[in-house]
Design a protein around this motif. Structure first.
Motif, PDB file in Angstrom:
ATOM      1  N   MET A   1       0.858  -1.181   0.000  1.00  0.00           N
ATOM      2  CA  MET A   1       0.000   0.000   0.000  1.00  0.00           C
ATOM      3  C   MET A   1       0.898   1.237   0.000  1.00  0.00           C
ATOM      4  N   ARG A   2       0.666   2.121  -0.929  1.00  0.00           N
ATOM      5  CA  ARG A   2       1.413   3.387  -0.964  1.00  0.00           C
ATOM      6  C   ARG A   2       0.816   4.319   0.083  1.00  0.00           C
ATOM      7  N   LYS A   3       1.421   4.351   1.232  1.00  0.00           N
ATOM      8  CA  LYS A   3       0.867   5.105   2.357  1.00  0.00           C
ATOM      9  C   LYS A   3       0.938   6.611   2.166  1.00  0.00           C
ATOM     10  N   ASN A   4       1.790   7.071   1.271  1.00  0.00           N
ATOM     11  CA  ASN A   4       1.901   8.513   1.054  1.00  0.00           C
ATOM     12  C   ASN A   4       0.960   9.006  -0.049  1.00  0.00           C
ATOM     13  N   TRP A   5       0.143   8.116  -0.599  1.00  0.00           N
ATOM     14  CA  TRP A   5      -0.844   8.497  -1.617  1.00  0.00           C
ATOM     15  C   TRP A   5      -2.247   8.312  -1.055  1.00  0.00           C
ATOM     16  N   PHE A   6      -3.120   9.252  -1.384  1.00  0.00           N
ATOM     17  CA  PHE A   6      -4.553   9.106  -1.091  1.00  0.00           C
ATOM     18  C   PHE A   6      -5.283   9.639  -2.317  1.00  0.00           C
ATOM     19  N   VAL A   7      -5.929   8.742  -3.036  1.00  0.00           N
ATOM     20  CA  VAL A   7      -6.508   9.045  -4.347  1.00  0.00           C
ATOM     21  C   VAL A   7      -8.016   9.276  -4.224  1.00  0.00           C
ATOM     22  N   TYR A   8      -8.480  10.343  -4.839  1.00  0.00           N
ATOM     23  CA  TYR A   8      -9.908  10.662  -4.908  1.00  0.00           C
ATOM     24  C   TYR A   8     -10.422  10.233  -6.276  1.00  0.00           C
ATOM     25  N   ILE A   9     -11.463   9.423  -6.307  1.00  0.00           N
ATOM     26  CA  ILE A   9     -12.088   8.993  -7.562  1.00  0.00           C
ATOM     27  C   ILE A   9     -13.219   9.960  -7.891  1.00  0.00           C
ATOM     28  N   SER A  10     -13.216  10.492  -9.110  1.00  0.00           N
ATOM     29  CA  SER A  10     -14.227  11.474  -9.517  1.00  0.00           C
ATOM     30  C   SER A  10     -14.898  11.040 -10.815  1.00  0.00           C
ATOM     31  N   GLY A  11     -16.206  11.099 -10.811  1.00  0.00           N
ATOM     32  CA  GLY A  11     -16.970  10.757 -12.012  1.00  0.00           C
ATOM     33  C   GLY A  11     -18.454  10.860 -11.739  1.00  0.00           C
ATOM     34  N   PHE A  43     -10.376   7.104  -1.969  1.00  0.00           N
ATOM     35  CA  PHE A  43     -11.695   7.537  -1.519  1.00  0.00           C
ATOM     36  C   PHE A  43     -12.642   7.507  -2.704  1.00  0.00           C
ATOM     37  N   CYS A  44     -13.769   6.840  -2.535  1.00  0.00           N
ATOM     38  CA  CYS A  44     -14.762   6.717  -3.601  1.00  0.00           C
ATOM     39  C   CYS A  44     -16.072   7.361  -3.136  1.00  0.00           C
ATOM     40  N   PRO A  45     -16.350   8.602  -3.555  1.00  0.00           N
ATOM     41  CA  PRO A  45     -17.568   9.278  -3.104  1.00  0.00           C
ATOM     42  C   PRO A  45     -18.842   8.579  -3.572  1.00  0.00           C
ATOM     43  N   HIS A  46     -18.725   7.741  -4.570  1.00  0.00           N
ATOM     44  CA  HIS A  46     -19.877   7.008  -5.090  1.00  0.00           C
ATOM     45  C   HIS A  46     -20.471   6.080  -4.038  1.00  0.00           C
ATOM     46  N   LEU A  47     -19.648   5.651  -3.107  1.00  0.00           N
ATOM     47  CA  LEU A  47     -20.171   4.785  -2.052  1.00  0.00           C
ATOM     48  C   LEU A  47     -21.140   5.536  -1.161  1.00  0.00           C
ATOM     49  N   SER A  48     -20.997   6.863  -1.097  1.00  0.00           N
ATOM     50  CA  SER A  48     -21.964   7.690  -0.363  1.00  0.00           C
ATOM     51  C   SER A  48     -23.260   7.828  -1.142  1.00  0.00           C
ATOM     52  N   THR A  75      -3.902  13.300  -2.366  1.00  0.00           N
ATOM     53  CA  THR A  75      -2.651  13.579  -3.070  1.00  0.00           C
ATOM     54  C   THR A  75      -2.804  13.472  -4.578  1.00  0.00           C
ATOM     55  N   HIS A  76      -3.839  12.767  -5.028  1.00  0.00           N
ATOM     56  CA  HIS A  76      -4.067  12.525  -6.450  1.00  0.00           C
ATOM     57  C   HIS A  76      -5.567  12.449  -6.707  1.00  0.00           C
ATOM     58  N   MET A  77      -5.948  12.660  -7.964  1.00  0.00           N
ATOM     59  CA  MET A  77      -7.338  12.467  -8.381  1.00  0.00           C
ATOM     60  C   MET A  77      -7.349  11.580  -9.615  1.00  0.00           C
TER      61      MET A  77
END
Length: 115
Positions: A1-11, A43-48, A75-77
């Motif tokens: 797991m890349r602990k220094n990355w946190f990716v936001y999924i957008s769509g 992070f997947c906002p679609h789950l909300s 850190t990324h999108m």
């Protein structure tokens, strides 16, 4: 797991252009799982949005403010297919870019970037 990355999924989430909420959520979850398999915290906002009746009384701008607060911590999108058809995804992308967050249109490009 890349602990220094946190990716936001957008769509797209909202039912539009011939796609239902359920189809949009299913597409996002596929990418979410692929990100996890690639060793990315994501992070997947679609789950909300998976159960529209559960949040129908929350104003749209409240959801957008929530999304922006999460993006501030990312850190990324990663943009999903058809992101251009979603007003919210366009706003999220613009928000991320204005803050210098790298934005990618494919998981391969994201993982290959090493960014």
């Amino acid at each position: 797991m890349r602990k220094n990355w946190f990716v936001y999924i957008s769509g797209p989430i909202t039912a539009k252009h011939g796609y239902s909420v359920e189809e949009n959520v299913a597409a996002a979850v596929k990418v979410y799982i692929a990100c996890l398999r690639a060793g990315l915290a994501v992070f997947c906002p679609h789950l909300s949005g998976a159960f529209p009746s559960a949040h129908s009384d929350v104003p749209y701008e409240t959801w957008m403010a929530y999304d922006f607060a999460v993006i501030d911590r990312c850190t990324h999108m990663l943009m999903l297919d058809r992101w251009e058809t979603s007003a919210g995804a366009v706003r999220e992308r613009d928000y991320a870019m204005a803050r210098g967050i790298p934005v990618f249109e494919s998981l391969d490009a994201l993982v290959g970037s090493g960014a």
